[in-house]
Every structure is written in structure tokens, then in C-alpha cells.
Design a protein around this motif. Structure first.
Motif, PDB file in Angstrom:
ATOM      1  N   LEU A   1       1.794   4.901   6.435  1.00  0.00           N
ATOM      2  CA  LEU A   1       0.056   4.505   6.572  1.00  0.00           C
ATOM      3  C   LEU A   1       0.157   4.900   5.100  1.00  0.00           C
ATOM      4  CD1 LEU A   1      -1.972   3.019   7.816  1.00  0.00           C
ATOM      5  CD2 LEU A   1      -2.827   5.506   8.429  1.00  0.00           C
ATOM      6  N   ALA A   2      -0.451   5.882   4.878  1.00  0.00           N
ATOM      7  CA  ALA A   2      -1.069   6.867   3.596  1.00  0.00           C
ATOM      8  C   ALA A   2       0.465   5.535   2.539  1.00  0.00           C
ATOM      9  CB  ALA A   2      -0.440   7.735   2.728  1.00  0.00           C
ATOM     10  N   VAL A   3       1.650   5.294   2.343  1.00  0.00           N
ATOM     11  CA  VAL A   3       2.160   4.059   0.946  1.00  0.00           C
ATOM     12  C   VAL A   3       1.938   3.147   1.315  1.00  0.00           C
ATOM     13  CG1 VAL A   3       4.521   4.127   0.136  1.00  0.00           C
ATOM     14  CG2 VAL A   3       4.346   6.142   1.004  1.00  0.00           C
ATOM     15  N   GLY A   4       1.510   2.919   2.597  1.00  0.00           N
ATOM     16  CA  GLY A   4       1.220   1.163   2.268  1.00  0.00           C
ATOM     17  C   GLY A   4      -0.014   0.775   2.396  1.00  0.00           C
ATOM     18  N   VAL A   5      -1.069   1.737   2.005  1.00  0.00           N
ATOM     19  CA  VAL A   5      -2.296   2.299   2.127  1.00  0.00           C
ATOM     20  C   VAL A   5      -2.555   1.632   0.148  1.00  0.00           C
ATOM     21  CG1 VAL A   5      -4.500   2.537   1.434  1.00  0.00           C
ATOM     22  CG2 VAL A   5      -3.805   2.394   4.210  1.00  0.00           C
ATOM     23  N   ILE A   6      -1.772   2.823  -0.144  1.00  0.00           N
ATOM     24  CA  ILE A   6      -1.019   3.046  -1.504  1.00  0.00           C
ATOM     25  C   ILE A   6      -1.118   1.498  -2.448  1.00  0.00           C
ATOM     26  CG2 ILE A   6      -0.832   4.303  -3.863  1.00  0.00           C
ATOM     27  CD1 ILE A   6      -1.543   6.743  -1.650  1.00  0.00           C
ATOM     28  N   SER A   7      -0.136   0.952  -1.693  1.00  0.00           N
ATOM     29  CA  SER A   7       0.604   0.133  -1.845  1.00  0.00           C
ATOM     30  C   SER A   7      -0.413  -1.046  -1.799  1.00  0.00           C
ATOM     31  CB  SER A   7       1.657  -0.189  -0.965  1.00  0.00           C
ATOM     32  OG  SER A   7       2.295  -1.170  -1.800  1.00  0.00           O
ATOM     33  N   ALA A   8      -0.681  -1.085  -0.509  1.00  0.00           N
ATOM     34  CA  ALA A   8      -1.960  -2.278  -0.716  1.00  0.00           C
ATOM     35  C   ALA A   8      -3.048  -2.581  -1.204  1.00  0.00           C
ATOM     36  CB  ALA A   8      -2.200  -3.273   1.116  1.00  0.00           C
ATOM     37  N   VAL A   9      -3.789  -1.599  -1.659  1.00  0.00           N
ATOM     38  CA  VAL A   9      -4.430  -1.424  -2.831  1.00  0.00           C
ATOM     39  C   VAL A   9      -4.192  -1.095  -4.152  1.00  0.00           C
ATOM     40  CG1 VAL A   9      -6.323   0.239  -3.974  1.00  0.00           C
ATOM     41  CG2 VAL A   9      -5.966   0.026  -1.116  1.00  0.00           C
ATOM     42  N   ALA A  10      -2.916  -0.914  -4.734  1.00  0.00           N
ATOM     43  CA  ALA A  10      -2.666  -1.113  -5.714  1.00  0.00           C
ATOM     44  C   ALA A  10      -2.419  -2.572  -5.938  1.00  0.00           C
ATOM     45  CB  ALA A  10      -1.706   0.065  -6.490  1.00  0.00           C
TER      46      ALA A  10
ATOM     47  N   ASP B   1       2.378  -0.705 -13.152  1.00  0.00           N
ATOM     48  CA  ASP B   1       1.711  -0.279 -11.751  1.00  0.00           C
ATOM     49  C   ASP B   1       1.657  -1.160 -10.594  1.00  0.00           C
ATOM     50  OD1 ASP B   1       0.566   1.998 -13.213  1.00  0.00           O
ATOM     51  OD2 ASP B   1      -1.055   1.585 -13.172  1.00  0.00           O
ATOM     52  N   LEU B   2       1.758  -3.169 -11.058  1.00  0.00           N
ATOM     53  CA  LEU B   2       1.651  -3.386 -10.281  1.00  0.00           C
ATOM     54  C   LEU B   2       3.503  -3.548  -9.967  1.00  0.00           C
ATOM     55  CD1 LEU B   2       0.624  -6.213  -8.633  1.00  0.00           C
ATOM     56  CD2 LEU B   2       1.205  -8.073 -10.830  1.00  0.00           C
ATOM     57  N   LEU B   3       4.382  -3.924 -10.635  1.00  0.00           N
ATOM     58  CA  LEU B   3       5.650  -3.502  -9.852  1.00  0.00           C
ATOM     59  C   LEU B   3       5.890  -2.863  -8.974  1.00  0.00           C
ATOM     60  CD1 LEU B   3       7.060  -4.575 -13.281  1.00  0.00           C
ATOM     61  CD2 LEU B   3       7.447  -6.091 -11.248  1.00  0.00           C
TER      62      LEU B   3
ATOM     63  N   LEU C   1      12.626   2.045 -15.399  1.00  0.00           N
ATOM     64  CA  LEU C   1      11.506   1.066 -15.975  1.00  0.00           C
ATOM     65  C   LEU C   1      10.034   0.994 -16.073  1.00  0.00           C
ATOM     66  CD1 LEU C   1      12.360  -1.022 -18.713  1.00  0.00           C
ATOM     67  CD2 LEU C   1      12.083  -2.688 -16.179  1.00  0.00           C
ATOM     68  N   THR C   2       9.386   1.401 -14.668  1.00  0.00           N
ATOM     69  CA  THR C   2       7.943   0.955 -14.978  1.00  0.00           C
ATOM     70  C   THR C   2       7.229   2.092 -15.218  1.00  0.00           C
ATOM     71  OG1 THR C   2       8.114   1.537 -12.496  1.00  0.00           O
ATOM     72  CG2 THR C   2       8.182  -0.312 -13.138  1.00  0.00           C
ATOM     73  N   PHE C   3       8.241   3.369 -14.820  1.00  0.00           N
ATOM     74  CA  PHE C   3       7.125   4.771 -14.952  1.00  0.00           C
ATOM     75  C   PHE C   3       7.696   4.816 -16.931  1.00  0.00           C
ATOM     76  CE2 PHE C   3       8.429   9.226 -16.932  1.00  0.00           C
ATOM     77  CZ  PHE C   3       7.302   9.954 -15.734  1.00  0.00           C
ATOM     78  N   THR C   4       8.573   4.157 -17.204  1.00  0.00           N
ATOM     79  CA  THR C   4       8.793   5.121 -18.217  1.00  0.00           C
ATOM     80  C   THR C   4       7.729   4.300 -18.914  1.00  0.00           C
ATOM     81  OG1 THR C   4      11.123   5.505 -18.188  1.00  0.00           O
ATOM     82  CG2 THR C   4       9.634   4.140 -21.115  1.00  0.00           C
ATOM     83  N   ALA C   5       7.908   2.315 -18.684  1.00  0.00           N
ATOM     84  CA  ALA C   5       6.158   1.439 -19.470  1.00  0.00           C
ATOM     85  C   ALA C   5       5.441   2.126 -18.863  1.00  0.00           C
ATOM     86  CB  ALA C   5       6.563   0.560 -18.674  1.00  0.00           C
ATOM     87  N   SER C   6       4.548   2.377 -18.076  1.00  0.00           N
ATOM     88  CA  SER C   6       3.651   3.363 -17.626  1.00  0.00           C
ATOM     89  C   SER C   6       3.271   4.385 -18.732  1.00  0.00           C
ATOM     90  CB  SER C   6       3.499   4.514 -16.212  1.00  0.00           C
ATOM     91  OG  SER C   6       3.385   3.089 -15.436  1.00  0.00           O
ATOM     92  N   VAL C   7       4.068   5.232 -18.832  1.00  0.00           N
ATOM     93  CA  VAL C   7       3.903   6.404 -19.587  1.00  0.00           C
ATOM     94  C   VAL C   7       3.450   5.629 -20.945  1.00  0.00           C
ATOM     95  CG1 VAL C   7       4.206   8.472 -20.806  1.00  0.00           C
ATOM     96  CG2 VAL C   7       4.270   7.926 -18.887  1.00  0.00           C
ATOM     97  N   GLN C   8       4.767   5.011 -21.576  1.00  0.00           N
ATOM     98  CA  GLN C   8       4.426   4.613 -22.887  1.00  0.00           C
ATOM     99  C   GLN C   8       2.824   3.413 -23.159  1.00  0.00           C
ATOM    100  OE1 GLN C   8       8.201   2.693 -23.360  1.00  0.00           O
ATOM    101  NE2 GLN C   8       8.757   4.571 -24.698  1.00  0.00           N
ATOM    102  N   SER C   9       2.334   2.971 -22.184  1.00  0.00           N
ATOM    103  CA  SER C   9       1.526   2.257 -22.392  1.00  0.00           C
ATOM    104  C   SER C   9       0.049   3.372 -22.522  1.00  0.00           C
ATOM    105  CB  SER C   9       1.115   1.494 -21.617  1.00  0.00           C
ATOM    106  OG  SER C   9       1.923   0.739 -20.727  1.00  0.00           O
ATOM    107  N   LEU C  10       0.328   4.257 -21.610  1.00  0.00           N
ATOM    108  CA  LEU C  10      -0.181   5.166 -22.507  1.00  0.00           C
ATOM    109  C   LEU C  10      -1.095   6.190 -23.376  1.00  0.00           C
ATOM    110  CD1 LEU C  10      -0.847   6.655 -18.294  1.00  0.00           C
ATOM    111  CD2 LEU C  10      -1.585   5.396 -19.445  1.00  0.00           C
ATOM    112  N   ALA C  11       0.353   6.495 -23.467  1.00  0.00           N
ATOM    113  CA  ALA C  11       0.828   6.648 -25.226  1.00  0.00           C
ATOM    114  C   ALA C  11      -0.655   5.475 -26.104  1.00  0.00           C
ATOM    115  CB  ALA C  11       1.936   7.003 -25.727  1.00  0.00           C
ATOM    116  N   VAL C  12       0.119   4.194 -26.291  1.00  0.00           N
ATOM    117  CA  VAL C  12      -0.482   3.158 -26.988  1.00  0.00           C
ATOM    118  C   VAL C  12      -1.903   2.839 -27.504  1.00  0.00           C
ATOM    119  CG1 VAL C  12      -0.162   0.772 -27.602  1.00  0.00           C
ATOM    120  CG2 VAL C  12       2.081   1.999 -27.196  1.00  0.00           C
ATOM    121  N   ILE C  13      -2.543   2.482 -25.003  1.00  0.00           N
ATOM    122  CA  ILE C  13      -4.073   2.989 -25.509  1.00  0.00           C
ATOM    123  C   ILE C  13      -4.714   4.275 -26.303  1.00  0.00           C
ATOM    124  CG2 ILE C  13      -5.329   3.143 -23.411  1.00  0.00           C
ATOM    125  CD1 ILE C  13      -3.488   1.469 -21.722  1.00  0.00           C
ATOM    126  N   SER C  14      -4.063   5.507 -26.551  1.00  0.00           N
ATOM    127  CA  SER C  14      -4.843   6.930 -26.585  1.00  0.00           C
ATOM    128  C   SER C  14      -4.738   6.626 -28.076  1.00  0.00           C
ATOM    129  CB  SER C  14      -3.811   7.740 -26.075  1.00  0.00           C
ATOM    130  OG  SER C  14      -3.578   8.046 -24.333  1.00  0.00           O
TER     131      SER C  14
END
Length: 138
Positions: free
Chosen positions: A19-28, A60-62, A96-109
Motif C-alpha cells: 500500500l505504501a509503495v502504491g500510494v507513493i508511486s501514484a502520487v509521484a 522520478d517519473l520513470l 539509469l534513473t538513479f544516476t540521472a537524478s543525482v546528476q540532475s540535482l548536481a547540475v541544478i545546484s
């Protein structure tokens, strides 16, 4: 979840986890799709910095649309019910998405640093072309 002493699954724990994973997934999914709609449909929000935010949102969507539902199914069944190819694909997408998220956060910073500390150079560095290149690089 397994109860090691009894060799039985804890149904309440399994239900709560799925239920927790489902709710987090749907909200995300809803939140990230909404972010895309708002930025793409609001002219003054379509800027170089928000392209970087959308890049993070896509990663995050992926995760929330692909990885989390498979994780939820695995929690519910208590075992992997998918093919080896699915396992490899999901593992690849996760990394791939983990790496993309971390790199996105670095570029945004760095983007925010330049905007605040080097405002005279910001427009020269962050053009649409350069930002799209940064997004495609990761």
C-alpha cells in the motif's frame, strides 16, 4: 515480509508495504506529470532552469511508473514473478534513473550557484542549447 520462525508470510506487513509503495508511486506519477503540464503550458515558466527541473522530474517519473509497480508486485507475490529480461531491464532503468537524478540535482545546484554568485555570466552559460546538452549528457 516473512516470519522466519513460522515460515509464513506476514499478511498485514505485506499489505502495508505494498500500500505504501502504491500510494507513493501514484502520487509521484500525478505530481511529476502535473509539473510537466504546468511548466509546458505556462509561457513564463518555460526557461532554461526549469528544463533542468523537468529533467529531474522525468527521472522520478520513470522510477514511479516503471520500477515501483514491479516492486509492489514483488512485495505482494513474495517472489519475483517476471522474466530474467524484465529483471535486467528494471535493474538497468533503476540505475539509469538513479544516476540521472543525482546528476540532475548536481547540475541544478551549480545552476543556482551561478545564478546567485555569478549573475553576469548566467545568461552566457545557461542557454537553451547548453541546457539541453546538459540534460542529454546524463
Amino acid at each position: 515480509m516473512w516470519n522466519d520462525t513460522l515460515g509464513e508470510r506476514n499478511v498485514a506487513g505485506t499489505a502495508l508495504q505494498s500500500l505504501a509503495v502504491g500510494v507513493i508511486s501514484a502520487v509521484a506519477v500525478v505530481a511529476n506529470v502535473s509539473l510537466f503540464l504546468v511548466v509546458l503550458n505556462t509561457r513564463h515558466l518555460r526557461n532554461e532552469s526549469n528544463v533542468l527541473i523537468l529533467s529531474l522530474s522525468l527521472a522520478d517519473l520513470l522510477v514511479s511508473a516503471v520500477s515501483m509497480p514491479i516492486t509492489m508486485a514483488t512485495i505482494i507475490f513474495g517472489t519475483w514473478k517476471f522474466t530474467r529480461t524484465t529483471c535486467v531491464a528494471v535493474g538497468y532503468i533503476n540505475m539509469l534513473t538513479f544516476t540521472a537524478s543525482v546528476q540532475s540535482l548536481a547540475v541544478i545546484s551549480v545552476n543556482r550557484y551561478v545564478k546567485i554568485c555569478r549573475p553576469s555570466k548566467f545568461a552566457d552559460i545557461y542557454t537553451y542549447k547548453s541546457v539541453l546538452g546538459m540534460c542529454l549528457a546524463f
